[in-house]
Design a protein around this motif. Structure first.
Motif, PDB file in Angstrom:
ATOM      1  N   ALA A  28       0.705  -1.323   0.015  1.00 53.64           N
ATOM      2  CA  ALA A  28       0.075  -0.133   0.096  1.00 53.64           C
ATOM      3  C   ALA A  28       0.830   1.147   0.033  1.00 53.64           C
ATOM      4  O   ALA A  28       0.521   2.168  -0.643  1.00 53.64           O
ATOM      5  CB  ALA A  28      -0.961  -0.040   1.155  1.00 53.64           C
ATOM      6  N   LEU A  29       1.971   1.388   0.787  1.00 59.45           N
ATOM      7  CA  LEU A  29       2.882   2.308   0.784  1.00 59.45           C
ATOM      8  C   LEU A  29       3.678   2.516  -0.745  1.00 59.45           C
ATOM      9  O   LEU A  29       3.917   3.472  -0.863  1.00 59.45           O
ATOM     10  CB  LEU A  29       3.955   2.148   1.945  1.00 59.45           C
ATOM     11  N   ALA A  30       3.599   1.594  -1.273  1.00 62.48           N
ATOM     12  CA  ALA A  30       4.175   1.737  -2.682  1.00 62.48           C
ATOM     13  C   ALA A  30       3.128   2.059  -3.692  1.00 62.48           C
ATOM     14  O   ALA A  30       3.405   1.941  -4.871  1.00 62.48           O
ATOM     15  CB  ALA A  30       4.815   0.066  -2.937  1.00 62.48           C
ATOM     16  N   ASN A  31       1.831   2.600  -3.293  1.00 61.82           N
ATOM     17  CA  ASN A  31       0.971   2.952  -4.185  1.00 61.82           C
ATOM     18  C   ASN A  31       0.205   1.900  -4.779  1.00 61.82           C
ATOM     19  O   ASN A  31      -0.139   2.417  -6.026  1.00 61.82           O
ATOM     20  CB  ASN A  31       1.384   4.249  -4.951  1.00 61.82           C
ATOM     21  N   ILE A  32       0.284   0.565  -4.450  1.00 62.98           N
ATOM     22  CA  ILE A  32      -0.457  -0.143  -5.030  1.00 62.98           C
ATOM     23  C   ILE A  32      -1.821  -0.691  -4.458  1.00 62.98           C
ATOM     24  O   ILE A  32      -1.897  -0.499  -3.085  1.00 62.98           O
ATOM     25  CB  ILE A  32       0.498  -1.670  -4.757  1.00 62.98           C
ATOM     26  N   SER A  33      -2.861  -0.804  -5.049  1.00 64.17           N
ATOM     27  CA  SER A  33      -4.198  -0.988  -4.661  1.00 64.17           C
ATOM     28  C   SER A  33      -4.317  -2.373  -3.764  1.00 64.17           C
ATOM     29  O   SER A  33      -3.758  -3.546  -4.760  1.00 64.17           O
ATOM     30  CB  SER A  33      -5.128  -1.020  -5.875  1.00 64.17           C
ATOM     31  N   HIS A  49      -8.912  -0.908   8.132  1.00 67.10           N
ATOM     32  CA  HIS A  49      -9.109   0.317   8.823  1.00 67.10           C
ATOM     33  C   HIS A  49      -8.193   0.727   9.719  1.00 67.10           C
ATOM     34  O   HIS A  49      -7.804   1.873   9.683  1.00 67.10           O
ATOM     35  CB  HIS A  49     -10.591   0.084   9.853  1.00 67.10           C
ATOM     36  N   ASN A  50      -7.356  -0.088  10.293  1.00 69.40           N
ATOM     37  CA  ASN A  50      -6.181   0.046  11.035  1.00 69.40           C
ATOM     38  C   ASN A  50      -5.076   0.624  10.226  1.00 69.40           C
ATOM     39  O   ASN A  50      -4.516   1.765  10.512  1.00 69.40           O
ATOM     40  CB  ASN A  50      -5.616  -1.104  12.085  1.00 69.40           C
ATOM     41  N   ILE A  54      -3.283   5.071   9.777  1.00 70.75           N
ATOM     42  CA  ILE A  54      -1.889   5.281   9.891  1.00 70.75           C
ATOM     43  C   ILE A  54      -1.660   5.778   8.675  1.00 70.75           C
ATOM     44  O   ILE A  54      -0.967   6.860   8.580  1.00 70.75           O
ATOM     45  CB  ILE A  54      -1.114   4.384  10.293  1.00 70.75           C
ATOM     46  N   TYR A  55      -2.184   5.310   7.586  1.00 68.07           N
ATOM     47  CA  TYR A  55      -1.754   5.544   6.179  1.00 68.07           C
ATOM     48  C   TYR A  55      -2.981   6.049   5.573  1.00 68.07           C
ATOM     49  O   TYR A  55      -3.506   5.154   4.576  1.00 68.07           O
ATOM     50  CB  TYR A  55      -1.052   4.688   5.438  1.00 68.07           C
ATOM     51  N   PRO A  56      -3.745   7.204   5.569  1.00 70.31           N
ATOM     52  CA  PRO A  56      -4.938   7.672   4.957  1.00 70.31           C
ATOM     53  C   PRO A  56      -4.980   7.904   3.609  1.00 70.31           C
ATOM     54  O   PRO A  56      -5.914   7.713   3.124  1.00 70.31           O
ATOM     55  CB  PRO A  56      -5.033   8.989   5.560  1.00 70.31           C
ATOM     56  N   ASN A  57      -3.725   7.849   2.934  1.00 65.44           N
ATOM     57  CA  ASN A  57      -3.843   8.043   1.625  1.00 65.44           C
ATOM     58  C   ASN A  57      -3.750   6.711   1.017  1.00 65.44           C
ATOM     59  O   ASN A  57      -3.712   6.615  -0.584  1.00 65.44           O
ATOM     60  CB  ASN A  57      -2.791   9.034   0.988  1.00 65.44           C
ATOM     61  N   ALA A  58      -3.418   5.607   1.525  1.00 64.09           N
ATOM     62  CA  ALA A  58      -3.326   4.435   0.881  1.00 64.09           C
ATOM     63  C   ALA A  58      -4.526   4.004   0.061  1.00 64.09           C
ATOM     64  O   ALA A  58      -5.871   4.100   0.717  1.00 64.09           O
ATOM     65  CB  ALA A  58      -2.923   3.274   2.072  1.00 64.09           C
ATOM     66  N   ARG A  59      -4.278   3.059  -0.949  1.00 63.12           N
ATOM     67  CA  ARG A  59      -5.371   2.233  -1.581  1.00 63.12           C
ATOM     68  C   ARG A  59      -5.512   1.064  -1.017  1.00 63.12           C
ATOM     69  O   ARG A  59      -5.103   0.003  -1.546  1.00 63.12           O
ATOM     70  CB  ARG A  59      -5.316   2.397  -2.971  1.00 63.12           C
ATOM     71  N   ILE A  60      -6.391   1.069   0.130  1.00 68.16           N
ATOM     72  CA  ILE A  60      -6.294  -0.404   0.709  1.00 68.16           C
ATOM     73  C   ILE A  60      -7.751  -0.609   1.262  1.00 68.16           C
ATOM     74  O   ILE A  60      -8.605   0.282   1.744  1.00 68.16           O
ATOM     75  CB  ILE A  60      -5.420  -0.490   2.071  1.00 68.16           C
ATOM     76  N   GLN A  61      -8.413  -1.809   1.274  1.00 69.80           N
ATOM     77  CA  GLN A  61      -9.576  -2.141   1.640  1.00 69.80           C
ATOM     78  C   GLN A  61      -9.642  -3.625   2.248  1.00 69.80           C
ATOM     79  O   GLN A  61      -8.742  -4.254   2.206  1.00 69.80           O
ATOM     80  CB  GLN A  61     -10.740  -2.185   0.617  1.00 69.80           C
TER      81      GLN A  61
END
Length: 225
Positions: A28-33, A49-50, A54-61
């Protein structure tokens, strides 16, 4: 062959364990979905969610393993449990795994007597058990999860063997490995070589895990470039 990793949809199945969650965070930190899968819906949602807190701009679900598998084009496979439990989970996900790239980061050799080491590997067993065609590769087979919590210096990278029979899948796997700072993908030939790669991380990895809880241990091979 250039791979634009930011366009990939990567699922961690499951993504709530030590290895899965560490990979989810770094990808996610590497801008990967990223999609964090779990047997338990609430656990998958909570882990995602956790990370987002910490990383609100991450593309994670987050969600269930089945939701993750259906959504993804690339899957990191890192289940726990007995061989039968792993096989049952794999077969339940088969309709969603067909023809996708599956990166096996698990290691089952500690389930076997030492006389059987080198005769098979988790990825070869999984390939057979799945029952549908998929593009299997390996990565991070002997990487201690703590090394992903604080990645190595990119100038002094940690190397991980990438093996696979499909060339495009191997390139994709290598690109995902190297999207994480401090890691270098080392081509290791076809899937048959996973028999050798998994010998780097049988039962002794778990013993070292307990002995080196402080995170000082660097498992796997180290190369000088």
């Amino acid at each position: 062959m250039a791979v634009e990793t930011q366009h990939l949809k990567v699922a961690l199945i499951p993504g709530t364990g030590r290895m899965g969650s560490a990979l989810a965070r770094n990808l996610a930190l590497a801008n990967i979905s990223v999609f964090v899968g779990s047997r338990n819906l609430q656990k998958g949602l909570k882990t995602a969610h956790n990370l987002l807190e910490i990383y609100p701009n991450a593309r994670i679900q987050g969600g269930t393993n089945h939701e993750a598998a259906a959504w993804a084009d690339t899957i990191f496979w890192s289940p726990s449990g007995s061989l039968k439990e792993r096989e049952a989970l794999l077969q339940s996900l088969a309709p969603h795994f067909e023809n996708k790239v599956i990166i096996d980061v698990s290691n089952v050799m500690y389930f076997f007597d030492e006389s059987q080491w080198g005769q098979t590997s988790s990825v070869l067993l999984n390939q057979k058990a799945l029952g549908v065609p998929a593009k299997w590769t390996t990565a991070f087979k002997s990487t201690f999860y703590k090394l992903l919590e604080v990645p190595p210096n990119p100038k002094d990278p940690h190397c991980t063997f990438v093996a696979g029979d499909d060339e495009e899948a191997v390139h994709r796997t290598a690109a995902l490995v190297e999207a994480i700072p401090g890691f270098k993908a080392v081509r290791a030939g076809g899937l048959v070589n996973s028999k050798i790669i998994e010998l780097l991380g049988p039962r002794w990895l778990f013993e070292l895990d307990e002995l080196n809880a402080g995170g000082k241990y660097r498992s796997g091979w180290k190369y000088v470039w």
